[in-house]
Design a protein around this motif. Sequence first.
Motif, short mmCIF file in Angstrom:
data_model
loop_
_atom_site.label_atom_id
_atom_site.label_comp_id
_atom_site.label_asym_id
_atom_site.label_seq_id
_atom_site.Cartn_x
_atom_site.Cartn_y
_atom_site.Cartn_z
N ASN A 56 5.73 9.00 1.75
CA ASN A 56 4.38 9.16 2.24
C ASN A 56 4.22 8.75 3.70
O ASN A 56 3.14 8.43 4.13
CB ASN A 56 3.40 8.38 1.36
CG ASN A 56 3.91 7.01 0.94
OD1 ASN A 56 4.96 6.60 1.38
ND2 ASN A 56 3.20 6.34 0.10
N MET A 78 2.15 1.81 -3.41
CA MET A 78 1.08 2.26 -4.32
C MET A 78 0.62 3.69 -4.03
O MET A 78 -0.18 4.25 -4.76
CB MET A 78 -0.11 1.30 -4.23
CG MET A 78 0.21 -0.10 -4.72
SD MET A 78 0.75 -0.13 -6.43
CE MET A 78 -0.75 0.31 -7.26
N GLY A 79 1.13 4.29 -2.95
CA GLY A 79 0.82 5.69 -2.69
C GLY A 79 0.03 6.00 -1.44
O GLY A 79 -0.25 7.16 -1.16
N ASN A 98 0.82 -1.22 0.00
CA ASN A 98 0.00 0.00 0.00
C ASN A 98 0.85 1.26 0.00
O ASN A 98 0.53 2.24 -0.68
CB ASN A 98 -0.96 0.00 1.19
CG ASN A 98 -2.11 -0.96 0.99
OD1 ASN A 98 -2.53 -1.24 -0.13
ND2 ASN A 98 -2.64 -1.49 2.08
N THR A 111 -0.75 6.78 2.39
CA THR A 111 0.03 7.50 3.40
C THR A 111 -0.20 6.86 4.76
O THR A 111 -1.21 6.20 4.99
CB THR A 111 -0.35 9.00 3.47
OG1 THR A 111 -1.73 9.10 3.78
CG2 THR A 111 -0.05 9.71 2.18
N CYS A 129 11.32 7.39 -4.29
CA CYS A 129 10.17 8.24 -4.63
C CYS A 129 9.09 8.17 -3.57
O CYS A 129 8.12 8.92 -3.61
CB CYS A 129 9.57 7.83 -5.97
SG CYS A 129 10.71 7.98 -7.34
N ILE A 130 9.22 7.26 -2.63
CA ILE A 130 8.17 7.06 -1.63
C ILE A 130 8.46 7.93 -0.43
O ILE A 130 9.40 7.71 0.32
CB ILE A 130 8.10 5.58 -1.20
CG1 ILE A 130 7.81 4.69 -2.41
CG2 ILE A 130 7.03 5.37 -0.13
CD1 ILE A 130 7.94 3.21 -2.13
#
Length: 149
Positions: free
Chosen positions: A147, A88-89, A85, A91, A144-145
């Motif tokens: 969140n 996949m973006g 999760n 938070t 890039c993560i």
Amino acid sequence: MNVLELKEKILNSSFNRVNYQVSQDLIYLKEDLYYWSCKTSEKAKSARKDALEKNYKDVLNKITPKFQRDNNKWTRDMQIKFIENLIMGATSTIMLGSLTGEKSECILLDGLQRVTAIFDFMDNKFEVFENLKYNEENNLIFSCINNLL
């Protein structure tokens, strides 16, 4: 204490999310948590560099207070789904606090299961999406993560 003094105390509190909320990069979580848990004098002695030499378990032990609940509440499948999760973006929030009232010597107040899942994944204890491991080759994805709040 009058209302104005209380308001000032609240605004300057280490627990005030308005004043002290950060977005966290996944790939630097170990180093940052170690850094935030150090005393100010330790920070001056390059705590981030020292954190690179620490393993995930050492950092987790350093930031986890004795009063925190057991760290065995999530199954491996729950950890996998959480990491998937995040990738996949989704938070998530972890909460640090200080028993001294300073923005140093922080401890993990909320998020032990989540941090453990992240550290276990980064320590290659499991794969996500059936065969995706955390490694240098996939570091571009994980960089890039950011969140975690």
